[in-house]
Design an enzyme around this catalytic site. Structure first.
Site, mmCIF file in Angstrom:
data_model
loop_
_atom_site.group_PDB
_atom_site.id
_atom_site.type_symbol
_atom_site.label_atom_id
_atom_site.label_comp_id
_atom_site.label_asym_id
_atom_site.label_seq_id
_atom_site.Cartn_x
_atom_site.Cartn_y
_atom_site.Cartn_z
ATOM 1 N N ASN A 213 0.744 -1.276 0.066
ATOM 2 C CA ASN A 213 0.103 0.048 0.024
ATOM 3 C C ASN A 213 0.821 1.240 -0.151
ATOM 4 O O ASN A 213 2.046 1.077 -0.081
ATOM 5 C CB ASN A 213 -0.956 -0.063 1.127
ATOM 6 C CG ASN A 213 -0.314 -0.122 2.540
ATOM 7 O OD1 ASN A 213 0.598 0.913 2.972
ATOM 8 N ND2 ASN A 213 -0.473 -1.227 3.107
ATOM 9 N N CYS A 275 0.807 1.501 14.242
ATOM 10 C CA CYS A 275 0.568 2.840 13.358
ATOM 11 C C CYS A 275 0.717 2.115 11.872
ATOM 12 O O CYS A 275 0.493 3.016 10.867
ATOM 13 C CB CYS A 275 1.560 3.993 13.688
ATOM 14 S SG CYS A 275 1.418 5.381 12.703
ATOM 15 N N ALA A 276 1.450 0.939 11.779
ATOM 16 C CA ALA A 276 1.480 0.458 10.382
ATOM 17 C C ALA A 276 0.237 0.171 9.732
ATOM 18 O O ALA A 276 -0.704 -0.166 10.262
ATOM 19 C CB ALA A 276 2.194 -0.901 10.677
ATOM 20 N N LYS A 290 9.606 -16.181 -10.618
ATOM 21 C CA LYS A 290 8.705 -15.405 -11.206
ATOM 22 C C LYS A 290 7.673 -15.734 -12.134
ATOM 23 O O LYS A 290 7.811 -16.686 -12.752
ATOM 24 C CB LYS A 290 9.699 -14.338 -12.058
ATOM 25 C CG LYS A 290 8.792 -13.168 -12.672
ATOM 26 C CD LYS A 290 10.035 -12.551 -13.432
ATOM 27 C CE LYS A 290 8.860 -11.553 -14.113
ATOM 28 N NZ LYS A 290 9.878 -10.606 -15.062
ATOM 29 N N ILE A 310 -2.782 -7.964 14.060
ATOM 30 C CA ILE A 310 -1.700 -7.483 15.030
ATOM 31 C C ILE A 310 -1.933 -6.917 16.231
ATOM 32 O O ILE A 310 -1.720 -7.519 17.413
ATOM 33 C CB ILE A 310 -0.368 -7.046 14.245
ATOM 34 C CG1 ILE A 310 0.197 -7.704 13.153
ATOM 35 C CG2 ILE A 310 0.773 -6.473 15.338
ATOM 36 C CD1 ILE A 310 1.429 -6.748 12.418
ATOM 37 N N LEU A 311 -2.741 -5.883 15.895
ATOM 38 C CA LEU A 311 -3.272 -5.009 17.100
ATOM 39 C C LEU A 311 -4.090 -5.837 18.061
ATOM 40 O O LEU A 311 -3.951 -5.749 19.257
ATOM 41 C CB LEU A 311 -4.027 -3.826 16.410
ATOM 42 C CG LEU A 311 -4.267 -2.823 17.463
ATOM 43 C CD1 LEU A 311 -3.023 -2.254 18.126
ATOM 44 C CD2 LEU A 311 -4.768 -1.604 16.729
ATOM 45 N N PHE A 326 -4.744 2.751 14.888
ATOM 46 C CA PHE A 326 -4.953 3.861 13.776
ATOM 47 C C PHE A 326 -5.844 3.371 12.814
ATOM 48 O O PHE A 326 -6.011 2.253 12.537
ATOM 49 C CB PHE A 326 -3.663 4.257 13.008
ATOM 50 C CG PHE A 326 -2.845 5.444 13.839
ATOM 51 C CD1 PHE A 326 -2.776 6.352 13.238
ATOM 52 C CD2 PHE A 326 -2.100 4.980 14.916
ATOM 53 C CE1 PHE A 326 -2.020 7.485 13.491
ATOM 54 C CE2 PHE A 326 -1.327 6.112 15.368
ATOM 55 C CZ PHE A 326 -0.980 7.214 14.936
ATOM 56 N N LYS A 340 -13.743 -0.178 15.183
ATOM 57 C CA LYS A 340 -12.463 -0.802 15.501
ATOM 58 C C LYS A 340 -11.831 -0.783 16.960
ATOM 59 O O LYS A 340 -11.502 -1.918 17.460
ATOM 60 C CB LYS A 340 -11.409 -0.104 14.441
ATOM 61 C CG LYS A 340 -10.150 -0.906 14.540
ATOM 62 C CD LYS A 340 -9.296 -0.061 13.335
ATOM 63 C CE LYS A 340 -7.887 -0.724 13.297
ATOM 64 N NZ LYS A 340 -7.045 -0.205 12.021
#
Length: 405
Positions: A213, A275-276, A290, A310-311, A326, A340
């Protein structure tokens, strides 16, 4: 009373068109009770006159290292002892190089070596110069020495280029100076372990492609720096970003969401800030080689599986740290943020609208709404550095009121 009242601020002005803004900075500092003295380099004299600076500061302007009339020839020592803070604005590429390597060939560089006062910088130069590896290396070296910097900002430059290199505005520099004065006294996070994730994650498709992103990591890095200034023992878990490690911060570089989770679990903390911009999904089966274009079979079909949250995982630990999330949204920002907050059982959530190009991903500015179970606080648009400072203080206050064991 202003934090500037009675403070001795020594301003160093080097060569750059942004020098014309410094009289306004001096006026703003004096309006809040600061005493201001000025060192003007030869390069700075090309853009602003000693008479102008003397008029706004009310003090003699200093420029010569070997001046027999200045304090019996030891003027640089007197200025170095007088200063509570040394602020170089604008700070040219040449000045950064001299400071990074300990040169003392003029009055300003000599004072910087001779003073015990905190050294602050407001870099300003052409955007291509700012991106040069030598300049980046000098900034990194100065950061490791404890030198703090504000900016530069992005935008149109006097030479016609557009990019990062503009000196921060006088009101921003004044706020920055105040923050440094306050932080040198107040350490509300002293002894507190704080872990923060920042930047994007990359989820591999094959050895050369990935899902990711637009997160730049700037907000997370600014928060890590601010928390460290407040005395926290900061661990910064960073996705793939091109940013300098903040002073006093332990940095762990990761790529994927799984790696980020493992790093977070391996570094227990009292405060955890997510925050990621973590990818929600990853490819189920990463190709060993590939993936080649095949006209007969058409586009490859990618099976995605959900990444670990994760959070939420950290918030479910026993004992759990104070968890701050975040919510970067493009619509219904607060609605999604509150959901959230409740769903992940967070203490605080910081919501911002990334659909606004002025404050979205990769911008140097941001605005936010901080939500908790019983409070809503709005932080207006400002630089990410300034916002991070305010958020760090808010998080510290919330921690002491609700989580301090």
């Amino acid at each position: 009373m202003s934090a500037l009242a009675g403070q001795h601020i020594l301003i160093g002005i080097t060569g750059g068109i942004a020098a014309y803004k410094i009289p306004e900075l001096i006026r703003r500092l004096k309006d809040e009770g600061a005493q201001v003295r000025v060192i003007l380099t030869k390069g700075g004299e090309a853009f602003v006159t000693p008479m102008t600076l003397q008029a706004v500061s009310g003090e003699e302007v200093h420029s010569e290292l070997l001046d027999t009339q200045a304090e019996a020839g030891m003027g640089h020592i007197q200025l170095a002892k007088w200063a509570d803070i040394v602020m170089i604005a604008p700070a040219s590429a040449n000045t950064l190089a001299k400071l990074a390597h300990g040169f003392a060939d003029d009055l300003l560089s000599t004072v910087c070596l001779a003073t015990a006062a905190p050294l602050l910088l407001a870099p300003a130069m052409n955007q291509q110069m700012w991106q040069h590896p030598a300049v980046k290396a000098n900034m990194q070296r100065l950061s490791e020495q404890g030198v703090k910097a504000i900016g530069p900002e992005s935008g149109s430059q006097a030479c016609g280029d557009v990019g990062a290199g503009r000196m921060s505005e006088p009101h921003q520099i004044k706020t920055f100076i105040i923050e440094q004065l306050q932080d040198s006294v107040s350490k509300p996070l002293a002894g507190v372990r704080l872990t923060i994730t920042a930047g994007p994650t990359r989820e591999a498709i094959d050895p050369v492609r990935y899902i990711s992103n637009h997160s730049s990591g700037k907000m997370g890095f600014a928060l890590a720096q601010s928390a460290a200034k407040l005395g926290a023992e900061v661990t910064l878990i960073a996705g793939p970003v091109d940013l300098q490690t903040p002073t006093g911060v332990k940095r762990l570089d990761v790529e994927s969401a799984q790696e980020m989770l493992e790093a977070a679990l391996a570094n227990p903390s009292d405060i955890f800030i997510g925050c990621a911009a973590v990818a929600d999904y990853r490819v189920a089966n990463i190709a060993e080689h590939k993936i080649k274009k095949n006209a007969q079979s058409g586009a490859p079909q990618l099976e995605l599986i959900e990444n670990p949250d994760i959070l939420k995982t950290i918030a479910e630990q026993n004992p759990a740290p104070m968890c701050v999330g975040f919510a970067a949204e493009t619509r219904d920002v607060e609605t999604y943020a509150i959901d959230k907050l409740k769903r992940k059982k967070l203490a605080l959530i910081i919501a911002n609208d990334v659909s606004n190009s002025d404050i979205g991903f990769n911008s140097d500015n941001n605005a936010a709404v901080v939500l908790s179970a019983d409070e809503r606080v709005v932080f207006e648009q400002q630089s990410k550095t300034s916002l991070a400072h305010q958020l760090a203080h808010y998080i510290a206050n919330h921690f002491h009121q609700n989580f301090r064991r």
